[in-house]
Design a protein around this motif. Structure first.
Motif, PDB file in Angstrom:
ATOM      1  N   VAL A  89       0.841  -1.207   0.000  1.00  0.00           N
ATOM      2  CA  VAL A  89       0.000   0.000   0.000  1.00  0.00           C
ATOM      3  C   VAL A  89       0.868   1.246   0.000  1.00  0.00           C
ATOM      4  CG1 VAL A  89      -1.655   1.352   1.358  1.00  0.00           C
ATOM      5  CG2 VAL A  89      -1.981  -1.111   1.101  1.00  0.00           C
ATOM      6  N   TYR A  90       1.916   1.233   0.809  1.00  0.00           N
ATOM      7  CA  TYR A  90       2.802   2.405   0.878  1.00  0.00           C
ATOM      8  C   TYR A  90       3.504   2.646  -0.459  1.00  0.00           C
ATOM      9  CZ  TYR A  90       6.693   5.411   2.090  1.00  0.00           C
ATOM     10  OH  TYR A  90       7.604   6.439   2.115  1.00  0.00           O
ATOM     11  N   ILE A  91       3.981   1.580  -1.104  1.00  0.00           N
ATOM     12  CA  ILE A  91       4.665   1.724  -2.388  1.00  0.00           C
ATOM     13  C   ILE A  91       3.725   2.313  -3.437  1.00  0.00           C
ATOM     14  CG2 ILE A  91       5.749   0.459  -4.294  1.00  0.00           C
ATOM     15  CD1 ILE A  91       7.517   0.782  -1.833  1.00  0.00           C
ATOM     16  N   LEU A  92       2.463   1.897  -3.411  1.00  0.00           N
ATOM     17  CA  LEU A  92       1.522   2.328  -4.440  1.00  0.00           C
ATOM     18  C   LEU A  92       0.927   3.700  -4.172  1.00  0.00           C
ATOM     19  CD1 LEU A  92      -0.389  -1.034  -5.017  1.00  0.00           C
ATOM     20  CD2 LEU A  92       1.218   0.067  -6.584  1.00  0.00           C
ATOM     21  N   THR A  93       0.747   4.051  -2.915  1.00  0.00           N
ATOM     22  CA  THR A  93       0.032   5.284  -2.579  1.00  0.00           C
ATOM     23  C   THR A  93       0.889   6.350  -1.927  1.00  0.00           C
ATOM     24  OG1 THR A  93      -0.649   4.522  -0.368  1.00  0.00           O
ATOM     25  CG2 THR A  93      -2.057   3.900  -2.230  1.00  0.00           C
ATOM     26  N   LYS A  94       2.006   5.954  -1.332  1.00  0.00           N
ATOM     27  CA  LYS A  94       2.847   6.879  -0.566  1.00  0.00           C
ATOM     28  C   LYS A  94       2.069   7.545   0.569  1.00  0.00           C
ATOM     29  CE  LYS A  94       6.279   6.041  -3.296  1.00  0.00           C
ATOM     30  NZ  LYS A  94       7.392   5.173  -2.831  1.00  0.00           N
ATOM     31  N   GLY A  95       0.980   6.908   0.975  1.00  0.00           N
ATOM     32  CA  GLY A  95       0.151   7.471   2.045  1.00  0.00           C
ATOM     33  C   GLY A  95       0.612   6.992   3.408  1.00  0.00           C
ATOM     34  N   THR A  96       1.433   7.772   4.061  1.00  0.00           N
ATOM     35  CA  THR A  96       1.986   7.362   5.354  1.00  0.00           C
ATOM     36  C   THR A  96       0.915   7.282   6.434  1.00  0.00           C
ATOM     37  OG1 THR A  96       2.559   9.682   5.790  1.00  0.00           O
ATOM     38  CG2 THR A  96       4.278   8.284   4.834  1.00  0.00           C
ATOM     39  N   TYR A  97      -0.077   8.176   6.372  1.00  0.00           N
ATOM     40  CA  TYR A  97      -1.133   8.171   7.396  1.00  0.00           C
ATOM     41  C   TYR A  97      -1.924   6.869   7.333  1.00  0.00           C
ATOM     42  CZ  TYR A  97      -5.439   9.327   9.859  1.00  0.00           C
ATOM     43  OH  TYR A  97      -6.512   9.307  10.704  1.00  0.00           O
ATOM     44  N   CYS A  98      -2.319   6.461   6.131  1.00  0.00           N
ATOM     45  CA  CYS A  98      -3.098   5.228   5.976  1.00  0.00           C
ATOM     46  C   CYS A  98      -2.277   4.019   6.410  1.00  0.00           C
ATOM     47  CB  CYS A  98      -3.548   5.073   4.527  1.00  0.00           C
ATOM     48  SG  CYS A  98      -4.521   3.582   4.212  1.00  0.00           S
ATOM     49  N   VAL A  99      -1.011   3.984   6.018  1.00  0.00           N
ATOM     50  CA  VAL A  99      -0.151   2.866   6.397  1.00  0.00           C
ATOM     51  C   VAL A  99       0.044   2.830   7.908  1.00  0.00           C
ATOM     52  CG1 VAL A  99       2.173   1.898   6.185  1.00  0.00           C
ATOM     53  CG2 VAL A  99       1.013   2.822   4.172  1.00  0.00           C
ATOM     54  N   LEU A 148      -9.877  -5.105   5.495  1.00  0.00           N
ATOM     55  CA  LEU A 148     -10.757  -4.322   4.615  1.00  0.00           C
ATOM     56  C   LEU A 148     -10.097  -3.006   4.210  1.00  0.00           C
ATOM     57  CD1 LEU A 148     -14.246  -4.900   6.286  1.00  0.00           C
ATOM     58  CD2 LEU A 148     -13.329  -5.953   4.209  1.00  0.00           C
ATOM     59  N   LEU A 149      -9.397  -2.363   5.134  1.00  0.00           N
ATOM     60  CA  LEU A 149      -8.721  -1.110   4.813  1.00  0.00           C
ATOM     61  C   LEU A 149      -7.631  -1.339   3.763  1.00  0.00           C
ATOM     62  CD1 LEU A 149      -8.320   1.892   5.282  1.00  0.00           C
ATOM     63  CD2 LEU A 149      -6.845   1.337   7.244  1.00  0.00           C
ATOM     64  N   ILE A 150      -6.875  -2.411   3.904  1.00  0.00           N
ATOM     65  CA  ILE A 150      -5.843  -2.737   2.917  1.00  0.00           C
ATOM     66  C   ILE A 150      -6.474  -2.962   1.549  1.00  0.00           C
ATOM     67  CG2 ILE A 150      -4.207  -4.523   2.214  1.00  0.00           C
ATOM     68  CD1 ILE A 150      -3.473  -4.856   5.159  1.00  0.00           C
ATOM     69  N   SER A 151      -7.560  -3.708   1.510  1.00  0.00           N
ATOM     70  CA  SER A 151      -8.212  -4.001   0.233  1.00  0.00           C
ATOM     71  C   SER A 151      -8.749  -2.739  -0.424  1.00  0.00           C
ATOM     72  CB  SER A 151      -9.354  -5.000   0.438  1.00  0.00           C
ATOM     73  OG  SER A 151      -8.851  -6.269   0.752  1.00  0.00           O
ATOM     74  N   VAL A 152      -9.397  -1.892   0.354  1.00  0.00           N
ATOM     75  CA  VAL A 152      -9.970  -0.659  -0.197  1.00  0.00           C
ATOM     76  C   VAL A 152      -8.881   0.227  -0.774  1.00  0.00           C
ATOM     77  CG1 VAL A 152     -11.145   1.497   0.403  1.00  0.00           C
ATOM     78  CG2 VAL A 152     -12.038  -0.685   1.230  1.00  0.00           C
ATOM     79  N   ARG A 153      -7.778   0.382  -0.059  1.00  0.00           N
ATOM     80  CA  ARG A 153      -6.691   1.241  -0.538  1.00  0.00           C
ATOM     81  C   ARG A 153      -6.040   0.664  -1.795  1.00  0.00           C
ATOM     82  NH1 ARG A 153      -6.535   5.945  -0.420  1.00  0.00           N
ATOM     83  NH2 ARG A 153      -4.245   6.084  -0.408  1.00  0.00           N
ATOM     84  N   LEU A 154      -5.874  -0.666  -1.834  1.00  0.00           N
ATOM     85  CA  LEU A 154      -5.286  -1.276  -3.023  1.00  0.00           C
ATOM     86  C   LEU A 154      -6.215  -1.156  -4.228  1.00  0.00           C
ATOM     87  CD1 LEU A 154      -3.692  -4.550  -1.564  1.00  0.00           C
ATOM     88  CD2 LEU A 154      -2.501  -2.519  -2.386  1.00  0.00           C
ATOM     89  N   ILE A 155      -7.496  -1.396  -4.009  1.00  0.00           N
ATOM     90  CA  ILE A 155      -8.463  -1.282  -5.114  1.00  0.00           C
ATOM     91  C   ILE A 155      -8.489   0.148  -5.647  1.00  0.00           C
ATOM     92  CG2 ILE A 155     -10.914  -1.375  -5.692  1.00  0.00           C
ATOM     93  CD1 ILE A 155     -11.131  -3.705  -3.672  1.00  0.00           C
ATOM     94  N   TYR A 156      -8.485   1.127  -4.757  1.00  0.00           N
ATOM     95  CA  TYR A 156      -8.515   2.529  -5.172  1.00  0.00           C
ATOM     96  C   TYR A 156      -7.263   2.884  -5.972  1.00  0.00           C
ATOM     97  CZ  TYR A 156      -8.607   7.625  -4.820  1.00  0.00           C
ATOM     98  OH  TYR A 156      -8.591   8.966  -5.105  1.00  0.00           O
ATOM     99  N   ALA A 157      -6.104   2.423  -5.494  1.00  0.00           N
ATOM    100  CA  ALA A 157      -4.847   2.726  -6.179  1.00  0.00           C
ATOM    101  C   ALA A 157      -4.798   2.070  -7.557  1.00  0.00           C
ATOM    102  CB  ALA A 157      -3.665   2.264  -5.330  1.00  0.00           C
TER     103      ALA A 157
END
Length: 246
Positions: A89-99, A148-157
């Motif tokens: 998730v971090y590699i794809l989104t760079k979203g530190t808060y979500c990670v 679920l949070l991991i899946s949602v973030r990956l699907i969005y990315a």
């Protein structure tokens, strides 16, 4: 076990081919050891319940050590799998808060899972498991939320990566399908485990979902890593001889 060993064999070849980081290899090897041990424990539990204690209903009042071990093993496999997926998730989104949220939630799930399994091993009596209901709810609740949070973030990315080219979008759709599988199946089993424990804690109904949960996490990670071989083939097929995407 034969299917699992074959899958691990393919996975190890994939690890060598993709030259994964050392920490990724360590996660795979640890999961292999944990799931192999858990498979052996599960077979022992079935043998003891169905053969040794056959026609002995009084033996059901004591949970033994196999279910507590299963809770601990599942917590370990969930933490390792979620750590790997959080890195993705971090590699794809760079979203530190979500990670960070994923990391905290996964760690809390791990702590509550270890505590629940350890306390269940100490209590032993089926009737005494009621006092563990809040901890089991926190364990499986945080675990489900993390998945679920991991899946949602990956699907969005992945969905944002669509380009309109058929070949590229086919690869993206394959990644989205994998992201859906990552969170959906484990969430269904985790919630089923939680509600069966809360509503029927005086039975072994929850064991039907507890035992396979750790293997589902491991299979999720194996599928994520092994799918790279398929995606690499799809990527090569999508390129022309001049190296451009067709």
């Amino acid at each position: 076990m034969g299917t699992f060993d074959a899958t691990v064999g393919v996975l190890l070849l994939g690890l060598l081919d993709f030259k994964d980081a050392y920490w990724v290899r360590c996660i795979v090897y640890v999961l292999f050891v944990v799931v192999t041990a858990h498979s052996a424990v599960s077979m022992y539990a079935a043998w003891k319940l169905c053969i040794v204690n056959f026609a002995k209903p009084e033996s059901l009042e004591v949970i033994g050590w196999t279910l507590p071990f299963t809770a601990i093993a599942t917590s370990v496999t969930a933490l390792l799998t979620q750590t790997f997926l959080a890195h993705r998730v971090y590699i794809l989104t760079k979203g530190t808060y979500c990670v960070a949220v994923i990391g905290v939630s996964s760690l809390l799930s791990f702590i509550f899972g270890i505590y629940t399994g350890t306390r269940a091993g100490v209590i032993q009596k089926m009737m005494g498991l009621a006092r563990l209901s809040p901890f089991a709810a926190c364990w499986l609740g945080f675990q489900t939320f993390t998945d679920l949070l991991i899946s949602v973030r990956l699907i969005y990315a992945f969905a944002r990566s669509r380009t309109g080219h058929r070949n590229t979008d086919t690869m993206v759709n394959r990644l989205i399908r994998g992201a859906v599988q990552t969170g959906f199946l484990v969430s269904v089993f985790a919630l089923a485990d939680l509600f069966s424990f809360l509503l029927h804690r005086n039975t072994y109904l929850y064991a039907m979902f507890t035992y396979p949960l750790g293997c589902i996490y491991t299979t999720t990670l194996l599928d994520t890593l092994n799918s790279r071989i398929e995606l690499k083939t799809m990527s090569n097929n999508a390129r022309g001889f001049d190296g451009r995407v067709e």
